[in-house]
Structures are given as structure tokens and as C-alpha cells.
Scaffold this motif. Sequence first.
Motif, short mmCIF file in Angstrom:
data_model
loop_
_atom_site.label_atom_id
_atom_site.label_comp_id
_atom_site.label_asym_id
_atom_site.label_seq_id
_atom_site.Cartn_x
_atom_site.Cartn_y
_atom_site.Cartn_z
N ARG A 93 0.82 -1.20 0.00
CA ARG A 93 0.00 0.00 0.00
C ARG A 93 0.87 1.27 0.00
O ARG A 93 0.55 2.26 -0.66
CB ARG A 93 -0.91 -0.01 1.23
CG ARG A 93 -1.80 1.21 1.37
CD ARG A 93 -2.77 1.32 0.20
NE ARG A 93 -3.64 0.17 0.15
CZ ARG A 93 -4.78 0.08 0.85
NH1 ARG A 93 -5.16 1.06 1.65
NH2 ARG A 93 -5.55 -0.99 0.74
N VAL A 94 1.98 1.22 0.72
CA VAL A 94 2.89 2.37 0.74
C VAL A 94 3.44 2.65 -0.65
O VAL A 94 3.50 3.80 -1.11
CB VAL A 94 4.02 2.15 1.75
CG1 VAL A 94 5.05 3.25 1.66
CG2 VAL A 94 3.46 2.06 3.17
N LEU A 95 3.83 1.58 -1.37
CA LEU A 95 4.35 1.77 -2.73
C LEU A 95 3.27 2.32 -3.66
O LEU A 95 3.54 3.17 -4.52
CB LEU A 95 4.87 0.44 -3.28
CG LEU A 95 6.28 0.02 -2.84
CD1 LEU A 95 6.56 -1.42 -3.24
CD2 LEU A 95 7.32 0.95 -3.44
N ALA A 96 2.06 1.83 -3.50
CA ALA A 96 0.97 2.31 -4.36
C ALA A 96 0.65 3.77 -4.09
O ALA A 96 0.31 4.52 -5.02
CB ALA A 96 -0.27 1.45 -4.15
N ASP A 97 0.77 4.20 -2.84
CA ASP A 97 0.42 5.58 -2.51
C ASP A 97 1.58 6.56 -2.70
O ASP A 97 1.37 7.68 -3.18
CB ASP A 97 -0.06 5.65 -1.05
CG ASP A 97 -1.36 4.89 -0.84
OD1 ASP A 97 -2.04 4.60 -1.85
OD2 ASP A 97 -1.68 4.57 0.33
N GLN A 105 14.98 5.64 4.49
CA GLN A 105 13.84 4.86 4.97
C GLN A 105 13.96 3.40 4.55
O GLN A 105 13.61 2.49 5.33
CB GLN A 105 12.53 5.46 4.44
CG GLN A 105 11.28 4.81 4.99
CD GLN A 105 10.00 5.50 4.52
OE1 GLN A 105 10.05 6.51 3.81
NE2 GLN A 105 8.85 4.95 4.91
N VAL A 106 14.44 3.16 3.35
CA VAL A 106 14.59 1.77 2.88
C VAL A 106 15.64 1.04 3.72
O VAL A 106 15.47 -0.15 4.05
CB VAL A 106 14.96 1.75 1.39
CG1 VAL A 106 15.22 0.32 0.92
CG2 VAL A 106 13.84 2.37 0.56
N ALA A 107 16.70 1.72 4.10
CA ALA A 107 17.72 1.09 4.94
C ALA A 107 17.14 0.70 6.31
O ALA A 107 17.45 -0.37 6.84
CB ALA A 107 18.92 2.02 5.11
N LEU A 200 11.35 -1.05 -3.52
CA LEU A 200 11.15 0.15 -2.70
C LEU A 200 12.01 1.31 -3.17
O LEU A 200 11.62 2.48 -3.05
CB LEU A 200 11.47 -0.16 -1.23
CG LEU A 200 10.53 -1.14 -0.52
CD1 LEU A 200 11.04 -1.41 0.90
CD2 LEU A 200 9.10 -0.60 -0.47
N LEU A 201 13.17 1.02 -3.75
CA LEU A 201 14.08 2.08 -4.19
C LEU A 201 13.76 2.58 -5.60
O LEU A 201 13.92 3.76 -5.90
CB LEU A 201 15.52 1.57 -4.16
CG LEU A 201 16.14 1.34 -2.77
CD1 LEU A 201 17.43 0.55 -2.89
CD2 LEU A 201 16.39 2.68 -2.08
N ALA A 232 17.55 5.83 -8.91
CA ALA A 232 17.51 5.74 -7.46
C ALA A 232 18.71 6.47 -6.87
O ALA A 232 19.84 6.27 -7.30
CB ALA A 232 17.53 4.28 -7.01
N ALA A 233 18.43 7.33 -5.91
CA ALA A 233 19.49 8.10 -5.25
C ALA A 233 19.94 7.34 -4.01
O ALA A 233 19.28 7.39 -2.97
CB ALA A 233 18.99 9.50 -4.89
N LEU A 234 21.02 6.60 -4.13
CA LEU A 234 21.53 5.83 -2.99
C LEU A 234 23.03 5.72 -3.13
O LEU A 234 23.59 5.79 -4.23
CB LEU A 234 20.89 4.45 -2.91
CG LEU A 234 21.29 3.39 -3.94
CD1 LEU A 234 20.91 2.01 -3.45
CD2 LEU A 234 20.59 3.65 -5.27
N PRO A 235 23.74 5.56 -2.02
CA PRO A 235 25.20 5.45 -2.07
C PRO A 235 25.62 4.18 -2.82
O PRO A 235 24.90 3.20 -2.86
CB PRO A 235 25.61 5.39 -0.59
CG PRO A 235 24.45 5.95 0.16
CD PRO A 235 23.23 5.59 -0.63
N PRO A 236 26.83 4.20 -3.40
CA PRO A 236 27.31 2.99 -4.09
C PRO A 236 27.40 1.78 -3.18
O PRO A 236 27.17 0.66 -3.62
CB PRO A 236 28.70 3.42 -4.61
CG PRO A 236 28.64 4.91 -4.70
CD PRO A 236 27.73 5.36 -3.60
N ALA A 237 27.73 2.00 -1.90
CA ALA A 237 27.82 0.85 -0.98
C ALA A 237 26.47 0.16 -0.83
O ALA A 237 26.39 -1.07 -0.76
CB ALA A 237 28.34 1.33 0.38
#
Length: 390
Positions: A93-97, A105-107, A200-201, A232-237
Motif C-alpha cells: 500500500r505504501v508503494l501504491a500511494d 527509509q529503505v535502509a 522500494l528504491l 535511485a538516489a543511494l550510495p554505491p555501498a
Amino acid sequence: MLIAGRYQLNTTIGRGAMGEVWRAYDQMLGRPVAVKVLLDRNADPTADSRFRLEAQTAGRLHHPHVVGVLDFGEHEGRLFLVMELVEGDSLARVLADDGPLPAEQVAAIAAQAAAGLAVAHEQGIVHRDIKPGNLLLDTNGTLKIGDFGIARFMDDPSGALTATGQIVGTSLYIAPERALGKPAGPASDVYSLGCVLYQLLTGRPPFRADSPIAILHQHLDATPVPPRELGAALPPAFENFLLGLLAKRPEDRPTARQAADWFATGAWRGRPEPLPAAAPVPAAAPIPVPAPAPQSPIPPRTKGAATTYKLPSALPGHRAARPRSSSGNRRARPSLRTFVAGRPRAVGLIAAALLFLTAMYVGMSVFSPDSSSAETPQETGRSSPATPTP
């Protein structure tokens, strides 16, 4: 509707293949609960056993990130399962909204979900159906894993309660080894969690196709697109670790416990480890400098006059090098001047001998008998003609 004389069912909050979930109220303990009721026991001959298995499986787990089971029973021929109520929505539901979520938040979701899976795996339980719909977020942001309906005990192969060769789970999140029909293990749950985090990302699962069979082939052979290439904006690690969760071979994936610790410690940010303090460098020992040899004083130069210094012909204890001829290895012969100049005594003796021989020659020439007068002068007074002396 009142079940078992204590659970008052109010509204439906979910519905699945096996049953429906109600928001209910426990009149005996005075608290809100969630009650899952089995829909039709005749539609699936294994439904009854699977429902009981879910109650037994979840009942063995007591963890903040696992939906707890409170009660299990039967009412009017229908099995029911009482669980703690999670006030919030599922990740589906979170992804749909809201669409894709920020890396922070994903971490946090990853750390909590992996911790819940680690506890289940340590109890010998494999969930086998990790997907956004079975991961619940409460109002405080705490994640809880629910729906252990198709979970199995690792020490009980019959716990799956499915026909041989039948794949149980959702194809979008199923591990490659399960696509080959092999039994699910803890690494299978880790792979499924990686698929959920990927979605999620990026807003989409790592593999999509028109049919479940095509998706299974992609899980086996295709390489997922790196999330950063999808915006997706996330660090390479973070990206590298996520792709490690999606490794094709189970032995190449980290365990759920390792993933939980990695995300919980903030390693996903990729911050470098602090370097140890540099050890002090010992000072080098001073090199002794020999005292300069005494030198004769240099007379001061007078203005306009040149001063000449005589250099030594050879250092003490060394013989002067002899001159070499232009022919290389042949020794140079001294000239006559060098010979004479080097031997003044011999020159004097030679000169004296030459002078002696010259004097002898002159004397012999003067006193030779051929050069004397034939006659003596007469006393008459006349002079005879003179004979020239040679």
C-alpha cells in the motif's frame, strides 16, 4: 460477530487465498487484535493443515519485527488465528500511494526485516513468501513480518504441504533455486527481501515479464539493472550490497543476520572507516662529520694582482700516473730532449770527448812533417821566399 465468546469482529482489513483478516476486539483482555479466519476448508485439502502450521510457526517467534500469534482455535467449523494488530499499512500500500522511498527509509526497513528473518531462521523457520504485502509498517515506522501461511520448518520437509514440483510463493520475488524446484532455505528469504528492497528504491521489481514462467527464467539468467541507473538516489555501498542480496547462488548471499547488522550500523552510507593514528617516526641518528683537514692560509688578493697557487703533483701515498701515447696500450718513448735533460752528467762527458778529439786533430795537422820548412834560413841576410803555412 463474536468468536469463541471473546473476540468481537468489527471490520475487514485484508483478504487472501486462505482467509480474511478482521479488526477485532478481545473482550476478555480489553485490547484490539487481528483475527484471521479460514474461508473454505473444502476448497483446498491442505488449507486446514497449512492454517495450523501458520499458527504453530508464528507462535514460536517472539520478536518486535514479527507479528505475534496470540491464540488459535475453531469456531462453528472454521479455524481462526488471533494475532497482534498492526496499526498501519503494508509496504504494498505504501508503494501504491507514495512510490519509491528514500534510501534512508529503505535502509531502516531492511534492517528491521532482516532482523525478523534472522530470528525465524534461527528457530528453523523459512518464511517462503516475503513480499511487500506481507511486510507491515505501524504508525511509528516499525516493520513487522506477517503471514507465515506457507512457511516451513527446515527440519520438516513435509511442512510445505504442497505437491511435488509445485512452486509456492510469488514469482516476482522468488529465489532462483526455488524456480528450479529446489527446497527453500534461509538464503531464499534473503533473495526475496532483496527484491522487495529493489522495488522500494526504484518503484519496480528487479524482473518483470508478461508471464510468471518468463519471470522465473529472468530470476535464473538475467542480471538486474543497477538501481542507480534507474534514477535511485543511494550510495554505491548500498547498491553493491543490494546486488549481493540478489546473487544467483545461495552461498554468495549474506545471511539475514549479516544483512541486519550491516544496515543497522549505517554501513550502507559507505562512510570510510577511521584510519588509525600514525605511529611516530623515530628521529634519525646524526651522521658524524669528519673534521676538515688543516689547510694553509690563503694570502689575501691584492687589487689588480693575480695570485697563483701550486697544486700538488700527486696525493701522498700515490704514484703519479705515467703519460700514455695516442696508440693506447703502447708505452710512450722519451724524446732526445727528455733524454738529454734527464742525464746532464753524460752530456758533459760527451762534450769533453768531442773537444779532446778536435784538439788532437788540430795538433796533428800543425805539427805534421809535411808542413815544416825544407831549409833553414841563411845568415847572409837574404830571406828566402816564405812557404805558406797550410
